[in-house]
Design a protein around this motif. Structure first.
Motif, PDB file in Angstrom:
ATOM      1  N   ALA A 184     -19.512  14.495 -18.968  1.00 39.74           N
ATOM      2  CA  ALA A 184     -21.227  14.692 -18.985  1.00 39.74           C
ATOM      3  C   ALA A 184     -20.514  15.487 -20.568  1.00 39.74           C
ATOM      4  O   ALA A 184     -20.465  15.581 -20.847  1.00 39.74           O
ATOM      5  CB  ALA A 184     -21.116  16.303 -18.276  1.00 39.74           C
ATOM      6  N   GLY A 185     -22.213  14.350 -21.139  1.00 33.36           N
ATOM      7  CA  GLY A 185     -21.852  14.900 -22.834  1.00 33.36           C
ATOM      8  C   GLY A 185     -22.523  16.473 -22.987  1.00 33.36           C
ATOM      9  O   GLY A 185     -23.117  16.443 -22.964  1.00 33.36           O
ATOM     10  N   VAL A 186     -21.490  16.267 -24.653  1.00 35.69           N
ATOM     11  CA  VAL A 186     -22.434  17.719 -25.051  1.00 35.69           C
ATOM     12  C   VAL A 186     -22.899  17.433 -26.492  1.00 35.69           C
ATOM     13  O   VAL A 186     -23.046  16.956 -26.972  1.00 35.69           O
ATOM     14  CB  VAL A 186     -21.115  18.962 -24.597  1.00 35.69           C
ATOM     15  N   ASN A 187     -24.548  18.140 -25.998  1.00 34.82           N
ATOM     16  CA  ASN A 187     -24.984  18.156 -26.624  1.00 34.82           C
ATOM     17  C   ASN A 187     -26.194  18.905 -28.199  1.00 34.82           C
ATOM     18  O   ASN A 187     -26.121  19.463 -27.541  1.00 34.82           O
ATOM     19  CB  ASN A 187     -26.479  17.089 -26.145  1.00 34.82           C
ATOM     20  N   ALA A 244     -19.392  21.746 -31.165  1.00 35.34           N
ATOM     21  CA  ALA A 244     -20.870  21.052 -31.186  1.00 35.34           C
ATOM     22  C   ALA A 244     -21.834  21.710 -32.138  1.00 35.34           C
ATOM     23  O   ALA A 244     -22.283  20.969 -33.150  1.00 35.34           O
ATOM     24  CB  ALA A 244     -21.732  20.994 -29.823  1.00 35.34           C
ATOM     25  N   GLU A 245     -21.623  22.976 -32.057  1.00 36.61           N
ATOM     26  CA  GLU A 245     -22.470  23.776 -32.777  1.00 36.61           C
ATOM     27  C   GLU A 245     -22.041  23.538 -34.214  1.00 36.61           C
ATOM     28  O   GLU A 245     -22.651  23.960 -35.102  1.00 36.61           O
ATOM     29  CB  GLU A 245     -22.990  25.201 -32.445  1.00 36.61           C
ATOM     30  N   ASN A 246     -20.609  23.794 -34.477  1.00 33.99           N
ATOM     31  CA  ASN A 246     -19.886  23.282 -36.007  1.00 33.99           C
ATOM     32  C   ASN A 246     -20.537  21.914 -36.643  1.00 33.99           C
ATOM     33  O   ASN A 246     -20.358  22.341 -37.957  1.00 33.99           O
ATOM     34  CB  ASN A 246     -18.628  23.503 -35.474  1.00 33.99           C
ATOM     35  N   GLY A 247     -20.429  20.822 -35.776  1.00 32.70           N
ATOM     36  CA  GLY A 247     -21.022  19.520 -36.947  1.00 32.70           C
ATOM     37  C   GLY A 247     -20.074  19.488 -36.783  1.00 32.70           C
ATOM     38  O   GLY A 247     -18.397  18.923 -36.706  1.00 32.70           O
ATOM     39  N   HIS A 248     -19.617  17.881 -37.847  1.00 35.28           N
ATOM     40  CA  HIS A 248     -19.022  16.716 -38.560  1.00 35.28           C
ATOM     41  C   HIS A 248     -18.545  16.259 -36.615  1.00 35.28           C
ATOM     42  O   HIS A 248     -17.171  15.818 -36.963  1.00 35.28           O
ATOM     43  CB  HIS A 248     -18.220  17.755 -39.234  1.00 35.28           C
ATOM     44  N   THR A 249     -19.429  16.094 -35.433  1.00 33.01           N
ATOM     45  CA  THR A 249     -18.145  15.793 -34.502  1.00 33.01           C
ATOM     46  C   THR A 249     -18.568  14.003 -34.993  1.00 33.01           C
ATOM     47  O   THR A 249     -19.231  13.495 -35.514  1.00 33.01           O
ATOM     48  CB  THR A 249     -19.290  16.280 -33.193  1.00 33.01           C
ATOM     49  N   VAL A 250     -17.220  13.566 -34.387  1.00 37.20           N
ATOM     50  CA  VAL A 250     -17.035  11.632 -34.550  1.00 37.20           C
ATOM     51  C   VAL A 250     -17.385  10.624 -33.322  1.00 37.20           C
ATOM     52  O   VAL A 250     -16.701  11.757 -31.966  1.00 37.20           O
ATOM     53  CB  VAL A 250     -15.780  11.468 -35.211  1.00 37.20           C
ATOM     54  N   GLY A 251     -18.603  10.685 -33.198  1.00 40.22           N
ATOM     55  CA  GLY A 251     -18.541  10.085 -31.717  1.00 40.22           C
ATOM     56  C   GLY A 251     -19.429  12.092 -30.757  1.00 40.22           C
ATOM     57  O   GLY A 251     -20.413  12.318 -31.173  1.00 40.22           O
ATOM     58  N   LYS A 252     -18.837  11.549 -30.038  1.00 43.17           N
ATOM     59  CA  LYS A 252     -18.969  12.672 -28.514  1.00 43.17           C
ATOM     60  C   LYS A 252     -18.107  13.806 -28.141  1.00 43.17           C
ATOM     61  O   LYS A 252     -16.672  13.536 -28.501  1.00 43.17           O
ATOM     62  CB  LYS A 252     -19.594  12.203 -27.205  1.00 43.17           C
ATOM     63  N   LEU A 253     -18.519  15.070 -27.722  1.00 48.35           N
ATOM     64  CA  LEU A 253     -17.890  15.652 -27.014  1.00 48.35           C
ATOM     65  C   LEU A 253     -18.346  15.417 -25.243  1.00 48.35           C
ATOM     66  O   LEU A 253     -18.923  15.228 -25.150  1.00 48.35           O
ATOM     67  CB  LEU A 253     -17.802  16.957 -27.413  1.00 48.35           C
ATOM     68  N   VAL A 254     -17.230  15.092 -24.508  1.00 49.13           N
ATOM     69  CA  VAL A 254     -17.341  15.203 -23.759  1.00 49.13           C
ATOM     70  C   VAL A 254     -16.730  15.729 -21.821  1.00 49.13           C
ATOM     71  O   VAL A 254     -16.117  16.488 -22.857  1.00 49.13           O
ATOM     72  CB  VAL A 254     -17.177  13.566 -22.899  1.00 49.13           C
ATOM     73  N   VAL A 255     -17.589  16.469 -21.118  1.00 49.54           N
ATOM     74  CA  VAL A 255     -16.589  17.158 -20.074  1.00 49.54           C
ATOM     75  C   VAL A 255     -16.605  17.200 -19.134  1.00 49.54           C
ATOM     76  O   VAL A 255     -17.295  15.999 -18.531  1.00 49.54           O
ATOM     77  CB  VAL A 255     -17.780  18.797 -19.981  1.00 49.54           C
ATOM     78  N   THR A 256     -15.212  17.168 -18.759  1.00 47.51           N
ATOM     79  CA  THR A 256     -14.671  16.501 -16.793  1.00 47.51           C
ATOM     80  C   THR A 256     -14.442  17.635 -15.645  1.00 47.51           C
ATOM     81  O   THR A 256     -13.856  18.287 -16.146  1.00 47.51           O
ATOM     82  CB  THR A 256     -13.385  15.964 -17.715  1.00 47.51           C
ATOM     83  N   PRO A 257     -15.176  17.556 -15.430  1.00 46.07           N
ATOM     84  CA  PRO A 257     -15.341  18.674 -13.944  1.00 46.07           C
ATOM     85  C   PRO A 257     -13.845  18.878 -13.688  1.00 46.07           C
ATOM     86  O   PRO A 257     -13.258  17.903 -13.240  1.00 46.07           O
ATOM     87  CB  PRO A 257     -16.444  17.767 -13.298  1.00 46.07           C
TER      88      PRO A 257
END
Length: 298
Positions: free
Chosen positions: A37-40, A285-298
């Motif tokens: 699941a993506g973090v937005n 995510a709130e720190n910004g400057h992410t390259v592409g995506k952050l993803v969470v895996t259950p």
């Protein structure tokens, strides 16, 4: 099943993994076993209370807007997927072991479903922005281009034959260039730097970061109506536009279809988090400057 919820607005520390009953898909919905699941940024804004609904929040609330996984349940009226299909899309409370999707598309063969977990919001937003901007030729400027939406936009725009100039931190310039954009640093002197690499002029600009650059973008484009932001809600005061899911004029699946149709479309995953580390994922995510995506895996 395990799911992330919060019972009050606040910082990432309000997020907790709890045991809840699995949801049931309603009409036009499907249930997936979540692979990723993506973090937005919008997730963090909702969690903090920065996105008021105008009515009391029905706590507890889940979090997460997009995911990918295996279809395990189908609601009434759905006839384009079957149990066992692997899909990505958007829905609700997707930071969980199982989640409801309301819009979806099949994950292309060879794509890791965990990585596709971050495709939903990014591809929907990218497709919507390009549709609303309406450029069919010329040069597009992206302010804050290294995140998920920017990464999708570059690939979509280049495939359409547009020249793309993208701003990001210097450390992310090689990444933007690999996607097909002309990379530039943001900050003071932006107008001069853009004019130097794009002497032919800028035909449209998209603000993805909300860094207060709307006046500069308008100066470069010359037409405020050809400047759209997804993060700076002061844009209309300058004559520019704001685009959100509420103002959407296209189907979310339009962006999904564009991603699926592009050979080798991909969104880099900067980091994967376990469900138990959701607070850290929000902080990142709130720190910004992410390259592409952050993803969470259950």
């Amino acid at each position: 099943m395990k799911a992330v919820q919060f019972t009050s607005f606040g910082g990432p520390e309000v997020l907790h993994v709890v045991d809840v009953e699995a949801p049931h898909p309603g009409p036009g919905e499907i249930l997936v076993r979540v692979a990723g699941a993506g973090v937005n940024q919008l997730d963090a804004k909702i969690r903090s209370g920065a996105m008021p609904t105008g009515k009391p929040a029905p706590f507890p609330l889940g979090t997460g807007l997009d995911a990918a996984g295996t279809v395990i349940g189908i609601g009434p009226g759905v006839d384009d997927v079957a149990v066992g299909d692997i899909v990505f899309g958007t829905g609700r409370s997707t930071m969980a072991e199982q989640a409801i999707l309301t819009q979806w598309a099949r994950v292309p063969a060879g794509v890791d479903p965990v990585e596709a977990g971050g495709w939903g919001v990014a591809t929907e937003t990218a497709g919507r922005l390009l549709s609303e901007l309406g450029l069919v030729e010329g040069t597009l400027l992206l302010s804050g281009a290294s995140g998920g939406v920017g990464s999708a936009l570059i690939q979509f725009a280049v495939a359409r034959g547009l020249t793309v100039v993208g701003t990001a931190s210097a450390k992310n310039h090689d990444y933007l260039a690999r996607l097909g954009a002309i990379p530039l640093s943001y900050g003071d002197g932006l107008v001069d730097r853009v004019s130097e690499v794009a002497p032919q002029g800028i035909d449209g600009a998209l603000d993805l970061s909300g860094a207060g650059v709307i006046p500069d973008l308008i100066a470069l484009v010359g037409d405020p109506a050809q400047v759209i932001s997804i993060a700076d809600f002061t844009a209309p005061s300058h004559g520019a536009r704001v685009s959100t899911g509420v103002t959407r004029t296209t189907e979310p699946r339009d962006g999904f279809a564009e991603a699926v149709a592009l050979p080798h479309f991909a969104l880099a995953v900067e980091r994967r988090f376990a469900l138990a580390d959701i607070a850290d994922a929000h902080r990142h995510a709130e720190n910004g400057h992410t390259v592409g995506k952050l993803v969470v895996t259950p």
